[in-house]
Design an enzyme around this catalytic site. Structure first.
Site, short mmCIF file in Angstrom:
data_model
loop_
_atom_site.label_atom_id
_atom_site.label_comp_id
_atom_site.label_asym_id
_atom_site.label_seq_id
_atom_site.Cartn_x
_atom_site.Cartn_y
_atom_site.Cartn_z
N SER A 1 0.88 -1.18 0.00
CA SER A 1 0.00 0.00 0.00
C SER A 1 0.91 1.22 0.00
O SER A 1 2.05 1.15 0.49
CB SER A 1 -0.86 0.01 1.27
OG SER A 1 -1.37 1.31 1.49
N TYR B 1 -1.21 -1.22 10.25
CA TYR B 1 -1.35 -1.37 8.79
C TYR B 1 -0.11 -0.83 8.07
O TYR B 1 0.47 -1.51 7.21
CB TYR B 1 -2.61 -0.64 8.32
CG TYR B 1 -2.93 -0.87 6.86
CD1 TYR B 1 -2.99 -2.17 6.35
CD2 TYR B 1 -3.17 0.18 5.99
CE1 TYR B 1 -3.29 -2.40 5.01
CE2 TYR B 1 -3.48 -0.04 4.66
CZ TYR B 1 -3.53 -1.33 4.16
OH TYR B 1 -3.81 -1.56 2.83
N1 LIG Z 1 -8.74 -0.77 -0.99
C1 LIG Z 1 -7.73 0.04 -0.77
O1 LIG Z 1 -7.88 1.28 -0.66
C2 LIG Z 1 -6.34 -0.52 -0.68
C3 LIG Z 1 -5.25 0.38 -0.77
C4 LIG Z 1 -3.95 -0.11 -0.68
C5 LIG Z 1 -3.75 -1.48 -0.52
N2 LIG Z 1 -4.82 -2.34 -0.43
C6 LIG Z 1 -4.53 -3.75 -0.24
O2 LIG Z 1 -5.17 -4.50 -1.25
C7 LIG Z 1 -5.39 -5.84 -0.80
C8 LIG Z 1 -6.81 -6.25 -1.16
O3 LIG Z 1 -7.73 -5.43 -0.46
P1 LIG Z 1 -9.11 -4.93 -1.07
O4 LIG Z 1 -9.05 -3.47 -1.14
O5 LIG Z 1 -9.47 -5.68 -2.28
O6 LIG Z 1 -10.08 -5.27 0.17
P2 LIG Z 1 -11.30 -6.27 0.33
O7 LIG Z 1 -12.32 -5.99 -0.72
O8 LIG Z 1 -11.70 -6.13 1.76
O9 LIG Z 1 -10.67 -7.71 0.07
C9 LIG Z 1 -9.85 -8.35 1.01
C10 LIG Z 1 -9.70 -9.80 0.61
O10 LIG Z 1 -8.85 -10.44 1.59
C11 LIG Z 1 -9.46 -11.63 2.00
N3 LIG Z 1 -9.15 -11.97 3.38
C12 LIG Z 1 -9.27 -11.17 4.48
N4 LIG Z 1 -8.99 -11.87 5.58
C13 LIG Z 1 -8.70 -13.14 5.18
C14 LIG Z 1 -8.36 -14.32 5.86
N5 LIG Z 1 -8.29 -14.38 7.20
N6 LIG Z 1 -8.13 -15.44 5.14
C15 LIG Z 1 -8.24 -15.42 3.80
N7 LIG Z 1 -8.56 -14.33 3.09
C16 LIG Z 1 -8.80 -13.20 3.79
C17 LIG Z 1 -10.98 -11.38 1.84
O11 LIG Z 1 -11.66 -12.62 1.65
P3 LIG Z 1 -12.66 -13.33 2.71
O12 LIG Z 1 -13.25 -12.26 3.57
O13 LIG Z 1 -13.65 -14.03 1.84
O14 LIG Z 1 -11.79 -14.29 3.44
C18 LIG Z 1 -11.01 -10.54 0.58
O15 LIG Z 1 -11.05 -11.39 -0.55
C19 LIG Z 1 -5.09 -5.83 0.70
O16 LIG Z 1 -3.80 -6.39 0.91
C20 LIG Z 1 -5.08 -4.34 1.05
O17 LIG Z 1 -4.24 -4.07 2.15
C21 LIG Z 1 -6.10 -1.88 -0.51
#
Ligand SMILES: NC(=O)c1ccc[n+]([C@@H]2O[C@H](COP(=O)([O-])OP(=O)(O)OC[C@H]3O[C@@H](n4cnc5c(N)ncnc54)[C@H](OP(=O)(O)O)[C@@H]3O)[C@@H](O)[C@H]2O)c1
Length: 267
Positions: A141, A154
């Protein structure tokens, strides 16, 4: 990236950025192994992908914070010779003033953002090294370089992802293995909800869609950009940051003695 009937593993493939990676990797000709806890969501993603293209899509439900589930996924990655790409995307924020975030929530964040990413990368390396091929994409991130209040765990976890990935890039420099760190800004997903915030702390116009983010990061990968800040217009800001880091590294290695300013104060 090679794509003749090879598999890409995507963690966190049940929503947001993981879904977009799954779809784009399928479009690039990869068969898929999709990992997350929510089976119904993974099934929906698999159905959408397989109606558009003839791809094999395997669903593996696992809680990556659970040691047994994590070992099962490590074994899968170690044993399969047909995995070419690992996308360590699963992650969460546990955002808020640190004293108000529970210790269990912080531990859970460390287990997923750091431990699972590390163990799955470690599981992929022997096969990738044997075959001298493979790609690992680690989702960090922008907060990795932006320590911030209400995001201590985080920010720390994503700084780990950046340094872990950069160190591995150096280790693997003489191989054909590619390892990329992606450092998104705000992306429209379920992330902020899942991280315990009622609303995202950014205005709407600062958000990318998950598809824009993934298209940009894959374009960066195709261009050989192994640290990708998807919305950074002035790329020389990152190279300048790196130059400053290298200068600091050199200065840190100058002598084995305490710096003069500490000696003066001690006298
Ligand atoms: N959205 C942003 O603004 C942003 C910015 C920078 C970086 N990121 C990074 O991008 C990545 C994806 O995030 P996103 O934005 O797509 O968020 P999201 O929509 O909340 O997706 C998170 C994913 O992680 C999975 N996950 C969470 N806990 C888990 C566990 N205990 N075991 C297995 N899977 C798990 C969830 O699946 P289940 O709940 O089905 O298990 C879901 O598929 C993350 O690493 C986040 O830090 C996001």
């Amino acid at each position: 990236m090679r794509n003749h009937h090879r598999f890409a593993v995507v963690t966190g493939a049940s929503s947001g950025i993981g879904v977009a990676y799954a779809e784009r990797m399928a479009e690039r000709g990869y068969d898929l192994i999709l990992i997350a806890r929510r089976r119904d969501r993974l099934e929906d993603v698999a159905k959408r992908i397989t109606t558009k293209a003839t791809r094999a899509v395997e669903i593996v439900t696992a809680d990556l914070a659970d040691a047994k589930d994590l070992s099962r996924i490590e074994a899968l990655i170690t044993e399969r010779e047909d995995i070419d790409v690992l996308i360590n995307n699963a992650g969460l924020g546990a955002l808020g003033p640190t004293s108000q975030v529970t210790a269990d929530a912080l531990e859970n964040l460390i287990k997923i953002n750091i431990l699972a990413l590390t163990r799955l990368t470690h599981a992929a390396l022997p096969g990738f090294l044997r075959r001298n091929s493979g790609t690992i994409i680690n989702i960090a991130s922008m907060i990795a370089v932006m320590p911030t209040p209400s995001g201590a765990g985080y920010s720390g976890s994503k700084a780990y992802v950046l340094n872990f990935t950069r160190s591995l890039q150096m280790e693997l420099a003489k191989t054909s293995i590619i390892i990329q760190a992606v450092l998104p800004g705000p992306v429209r997903t379920e992330f902020f909800e899942a991280s315990g915030l009622a609303a995202a702390p950014f205005p709407n116009e600062l958000f990318m869609s998950a598809e824009q983010l993934v298209d940009t990061a894959l374009q960066a990968l195709d261009q050989g950009e192994l640290v990708c800040f998807p919305s950074l217009e002035n790329a020389s800001l990152w190279t300048g940051f790196e130059d400053a880091r290298i200068a600091l590294s050199r200065a840190l290695m100058q002598s084995g003695r305490p710096a003069t300013r500490y000696l003066e104060k001690a006298q």
